[in-house]
Design a protein around this motif. Structure first.
Motif, mmCIF file in Angstrom:
data_model
loop_
_atom_site.group_PDB
_atom_site.id
_atom_site.type_symbol
_atom_site.label_atom_id
_atom_site.label_comp_id
_atom_site.label_asym_id
_atom_site.label_seq_id
_atom_site.Cartn_x
_atom_site.Cartn_y
_atom_site.Cartn_z
ATOM 1 N N MET A 178 0.825 -1.204 0.000
ATOM 2 C CA MET A 178 0.000 0.000 0.000
ATOM 3 C C MET A 178 0.866 1.263 0.000
ATOM 4 O O MET A 178 0.521 2.252 -0.646
ATOM 5 N N HIS B 128 -8.914 4.235 -7.580
ATOM 6 C CA HIS B 128 -8.888 3.816 -6.179
ATOM 7 C C HIS B 128 -9.685 4.748 -5.272
ATOM 8 O O HIS B 128 -10.061 4.355 -4.157
ATOM 9 N N PHE C 186 -5.587 -3.791 -0.960
ATOM 10 C CA PHE C 186 -6.478 -2.640 -1.114
ATOM 11 C C PHE C 186 -7.876 -2.996 -0.627
ATOM 12 O O PHE C 186 -8.519 -2.208 0.081
ATOM 13 N N MET D 168 -8.671 -2.691 3.028
ATOM 14 C CA MET D 168 -8.777 -1.371 3.652
ATOM 15 C C MET D 168 -10.197 -1.036 4.105
ATOM 16 O O MET D 168 -10.408 -0.033 4.798
ATOM 17 N N TYR E 160 -8.133 5.032 1.870
ATOM 18 C CA TYR E 160 -7.022 5.269 0.948
ATOM 19 C C TYR E 160 -6.754 6.763 0.793
ATOM 20 O O TYR E 160 -5.603 7.194 0.694
#
Length: 236
Positions: free
Chosen positions: A115, A145, A160, A163, A174
């Protein structure tokens, strides 16, 4: 320190960098950028490479990618290079190479670094002064994203998805990660690892890699190895 032999392993994420020869531009218009990304998408699909993040700058490109085979990234980049350079040279009535040697790639410990590497990649246009919000740059995966658009080139990595349980939660988390920026030490870490072909990960991760490949995971020091003095043999 010498650059390591390129280490690419199936199922592992890699940070890939390719630069224009002598830092020259590899794209001169939005049409060039669209062509490059479309050819990248086709080559990635052909050689079964998942692209998790990317940024196409004027004279270089960064990718975060996981190949399905050990040869996948090399096959993808070679095919992309041949196709795009032929198209670019024909369009601009030029000849010769466009790239600065081979592409560079460093294997990434996904659990500890993926990340942060994605953030480093997608914040490139901000660091270059091309925009103030990374999501406003049209030639990266950042807008994808952050939920602004769906990008057919991008295959989201499991880290991802971890998250958040919903798209809104992932996008918010993010966005917070991006807002933290990239320290110079972190930027240098990701850049140097890819340029030198050095895997980036925890000691446990590097140990697990050593069991999968005969390639050295750390560069050897330059020069001849130091001689270890031996004790004189005494007589009886």
């Amino acid at each position: 320190m010498a650059r390591l032999p390129r280490l690419v392993l199936a199922g592992q994420a890699h940070h890939v960098i390719q630069r224009g020869n002598n830092r020259q531009a590899i794209v001169l218009s939005d049409a060039d950028r669209q062509q490059y990304l479309e050819q990248l998408r086709e080559c990635a699909a052909t050689y079964k490479v998942a692209i998790h993040a990317y940024v196409l700058m004027d004279n270089h490109v960064h990718l975060l990618a996981t190949p399905a085979s050990d040869q996948g990234i090399s096959q993808m980049m070679q095919a992309l290079g041949r196709r795009y350079v032929a198209w670019f040279n024909h369009k601009y009535q030029r000849s010769g190479t466009l790239w600065e040697g081979r592409f560079r790639a460093g294997l990434i410990d996904s659990e500890h670094h993926l990340m942060a590497c994605m953030r480093y990649i997608e914040l490139n246009p901000v660091r270059a002064g091309m925009c103030t919000d990374a999501a406003d740059y049209n030639w990266s995966s950042c807008a994808h994203h952050l939920g602004r658009r769906s990008d057919p080139l991008v295959h989201d990595h499991a880290m991802f998805w971890a998250m958040g349980n919903t798209p809104f939660e992932r996008e918010a988390n993010y966005r917070e990660l991006l807002s933290q920026g990239v320290a110079e030490a972190e930027r240098a870490k990701f850049h140097d690892a890819a340029m030198k072909g050095r895997p980036l990960g925890s000691p446990l991760f590097l140990k697990s890699l050593a069991e999968k490949t005969p390639l050295p995971l750390l560069p050897r020091a330059r020069g001849r190895p130091k001689l270890v003095p031996t004790a004189p043999v005494s007589g009886n």
